[in-house]
Design a protein around this motif. Structure first.
Motif, mmCIF file in Angstrom:
data_model
loop_
_atom_site.group_PDB
_atom_site.id
_atom_site.type_symbol
_atom_site.label_atom_id
_atom_site.label_comp_id
_atom_site.label_asym_id
_atom_site.label_seq_id
_atom_site.Cartn_x
_atom_site.Cartn_y
_atom_site.Cartn_z
ATOM 1 N N GLY A 73 0.783 -1.230 0.000
ATOM 2 C CA GLY A 73 0.000 0.000 0.000
ATOM 3 C C GLY A 73 0.809 1.270 0.000
ATOM 4 O O GLY A 73 2.044 1.261 -0.012
ATOM 5 N N ARG A 74 0.064 2.376 -0.001
ATOM 6 C CA ARG A 74 0.630 3.720 0.049
ATOM 7 C C ARG A 74 -0.229 4.551 0.994
ATOM 8 O O ARG A 74 -1.442 4.376 1.084
ATOM 9 C CB ARG A 74 0.612 4.384 -1.334
ATOM 10 C CG ARG A 74 1.392 3.650 -2.422
ATOM 11 C CD ARG A 74 2.862 4.013 -2.379
ATOM 12 N NE ARG A 74 3.528 3.500 -3.570
ATOM 13 C CZ ARG A 74 4.010 2.265 -3.695
ATOM 14 N NH1 ARG A 74 3.863 1.413 -2.694
ATOM 15 N NH2 ARG A 74 4.609 1.879 -4.799
ATOM 16 N N MET A 75 0.390 5.506 1.657
ATOM 17 C CA MET A 75 -0.364 6.451 2.480
ATOM 18 C C MET A 75 -0.921 7.563 1.587
ATOM 19 O O MET A 75 -0.323 7.928 0.572
ATOM 20 C CB MET A 75 0.536 7.055 3.557
ATOM 21 C CG MET A 75 1.021 6.058 4.595
ATOM 22 S SD MET A 75 -0.317 5.228 5.480
ATOM 23 C CE MET A 75 -1.056 6.626 6.354
ATOM 24 N N ARG A 76 -2.107 8.088 2.009
ATOM 25 C CA ARG A 76 -2.784 9.114 1.230
ATOM 26 C C ARG A 76 -3.383 10.170 2.161
ATOM 27 O O ARG A 76 -3.569 9.945 3.362
ATOM 28 C CB ARG A 76 -3.902 8.490 0.382
ATOM 29 C CG ARG A 76 -3.392 7.592 -0.733
ATOM 30 C CD ARG A 76 -4.532 6.916 -1.472
ATOM 31 N NE ARG A 76 -5.472 7.868 -2.065
ATOM 32 C CZ ARG A 76 -5.266 8.487 -3.214
ATOM 33 N NH1 ARG A 76 -4.156 8.276 -3.904
ATOM 34 N NH2 ARG A 76 -6.187 9.311 -3.697
ATOM 35 N N SER A 77 -3.712 11.306 1.559
ATOM 36 C CA SER A 77 -4.289 12.409 2.325
ATOM 37 C C SER A 77 -5.808 12.389 2.354
ATOM 38 O O SER A 77 -6.431 13.133 3.112
ATOM 39 C CB SER A 77 -3.811 13.754 1.753
ATOM 40 O OG SER A 77 -2.412 13.845 1.823
ATOM 41 N N ALA B 243 -4.070 3.389 1.531
ATOM 42 C CA ALA B 243 -4.682 2.648 0.422
ATOM 43 C C ALA B 243 -3.864 1.387 0.183
ATOM 44 O O ALA B 243 -2.656 1.468 -0.051
ATOM 45 C CB ALA B 243 -4.719 3.512 -0.835
ATOM 46 N N VAL B 244 -4.504 0.232 0.264
ATOM 47 C CA VAL B 244 -3.805 -1.033 0.083
ATOM 48 C C VAL B 244 -4.520 -1.870 -0.973
ATOM 49 O O VAL B 244 -5.707 -1.689 -1.238
ATOM 50 C CB VAL B 244 -3.719 -1.831 1.404
ATOM 51 C CG1 VAL B 244 -2.871 -1.093 2.431
ATOM 52 C CG2 VAL B 244 -5.095 -2.133 1.962
ATOM 53 N N ALA B 245 -3.776 -2.765 -1.575
ATOM 54 C CA ALA B 245 -4.329 -3.705 -2.544
ATOM 55 C C ALA B 245 -3.538 -4.998 -2.450
ATOM 56 O O ALA B 245 -2.390 -5.010 -1.976
ATOM 57 C CB ALA B 245 -4.268 -3.138 -3.958
ATOM 58 N N ALA B 246 -4.138 -6.083 -2.900
ATOM 59 C CA ALA B 246 -3.510 -7.395 -2.795
ATOM 60 C C ALA B 246 -3.016 -7.873 -4.155
ATOM 61 O O ALA B 246 -3.699 -7.701 -5.176
ATOM 62 C CB ALA B 246 -4.478 -8.406 -2.212
#
Length: 396
Positions: free
Chosen positions: A201-205, A261-264
């Motif tokens: 994932g990535r961090m988001r605002s 935000a994460v995804a597999a």
């Protein structure tokens, strides 16, 4: 008090300092217990409550101290030839035997007995009759510590260093051969089948679904690969977690933005992984037969611990990453072990993390053809979480 000979055959001399006796109820390691049984005699324990000090098999505090120090010295015979590192440490103060005993015996001796052992050692030192103690040159554990010190002191970049005989890199190759042996011997290479989920994932605002593609969230190209604890700048690795929650914890630990935000991805082929999640407990320090195995397992546990430490994304090189980078490079390149990555524990929540030797070309889009690549993004797996878990946005 009566003296006795140990099973090493050396006569035991009672020192001039006060030396009380203890029964075996105060010793909580069966191998240390066995080492001392040959020196036992009938007497009264100075450490049991007064109303329970009947005749019992006891051993002198001095004998206990000498036995522990003999074990710390490797029973007079190192388990393996050490990998020597030139530190220039000759100016350092000799090791404190009382402190060494305290560190080794805190889990296996009652507190008052341990203090008596330390006092015994200190009093002999003060009386000019020091105990015999020479720390064992551990072929693996001390070599790990020595590697870290050498890298820091000499500013070494080991993966690109001189491979000639006697060089630092040559010493490391010898050490890693031993580590490969313990990895095989302990069955620490596991196989995972196609279809295993790995979250990234990535961090988001904000909580808007980003619509990730594999090219967005998979391994980055070499020119964008930043230095990490397991990889040098320019060397891409795929870092992921076995659970979405672990991925969120990992990425949020170093980023203050409120949403993750994460995804597999799913594995598309079988993978062989160095499994550092459940490294066996090292044998007892006092188990003579398995001293070399103990050192190797301690080495692997220390390596796994270092892999889980925080990573600093500040654009600078971090010298303390170099030992773990070197070992990771070794595992990546080892034809003997033939692994596709490393599985290890998260320091944040105890979950499982992966570091896979997978570049951007091996991270596929959901519609990719079977048989290509290593990881495929799972369509519809994307989700956005806020850090207090009060709201989750999922793809539909």
């Amino acid at each position: 008090m009566e003296s006795a000979d140990g099973d090493d055959g050396a006569a035991y001399r009672k020192p001039a300092v006060d030396d009380r006796a203890l029964c075996f109820a105060h010793i909580h390691d069966r191998y240390l217990d066995e080492e001392l049984r040959g020196a036992a005699f009938e007497g009264r324990c100075a450490f049991c409550p007064e109303d329970a000090r009947g005749p019992a098999q006891v051993v002198l505090v001095g004998r206990l101290a000498d036995t522990v120090l003999f074990a710390l010295s490797g029973y007079g015979c190192p388990a393996d030839a050490p990998v020597e590192w030139p530190h220039g440490d000759s100016h350092k103060v000799p090791p404190d035997p009382a402190q060494a005993v305290a560190e080794a015996c805190e889990p296996v001796l009652d507190t008052d007995v341990l203090k008596a052992v330390q006092d015994y050692i200190d009093r002999r030192e003060w009386d000019g009759d020091p105990v015999a103690y020479m720390p064992r040159s551990s072929a693996v554990r001390d070599s790990w510590e020595g590697l870290c010190r050498t890298v820091a002191a000499r500013d070494l970049d080991l993966p690109d260093s001189d491979p000639s005989p006697g060089s630092d890199r040559d010493r490391l190759e010898s050490l890693m051969g031993r580590i490969a042996g313990i990895v095989r011997g302990e069955n620490l290479v596991m196989r995972i089948e196609p279809g295993v989920k790995i979250w990234r994932g990535r961090m988001r605002s904000d909580k808007t679904l980003p619509g990730y593609r594999a090219a967005d969230i998979g391994s980055v190209p070499p020119e964008r690969a930043a230095e990490n604890r397991m990889s040098r700048a320019g060397v891409p690795l795929f870092y992921g977690s076995a659970a979405a929650g672990t991925a969120v914890v990992e990425i949020s630990a170093r980023d203050g933005r409120p949403f993750a935000a994460v995804a597999a991805f799913e594995t598309t082929r079988p993978l062989r992984l160095l499994d550092l999640v459940d490294i066996p407990e090292p044998p007892s320090l006092f188990d003579r037969r398995h001293a070399a195995r103990r050192d190797s397992l301690v080495f692997l546990r220390d390596f796994a611990r270092d892999l889980s430490r925080p990573v600093f994304y500040d654009g600078r090189k971090h010298r303390d990453y170099r030992p773990t980078q070197y070992l990771t490079d070794y595992f990546r390149q080892s034809a003997e072990l033939d692994v596709d990555g490393i599985r290890f524990r998260s320091a944040h929540n105890g979950g499982v993390n992966y570091a896979l030797f997978v570049d951007a070309t091996q991270c596929l889009e959901p519609d990719a053809v079977d048989g290509q690549g290593t990881l495929r993004l799972i369509e519809g797996s994307e989700r956005v979480e806020d850090l207090d878990r009060s709201h989750v946005t999922q793809a539909v």
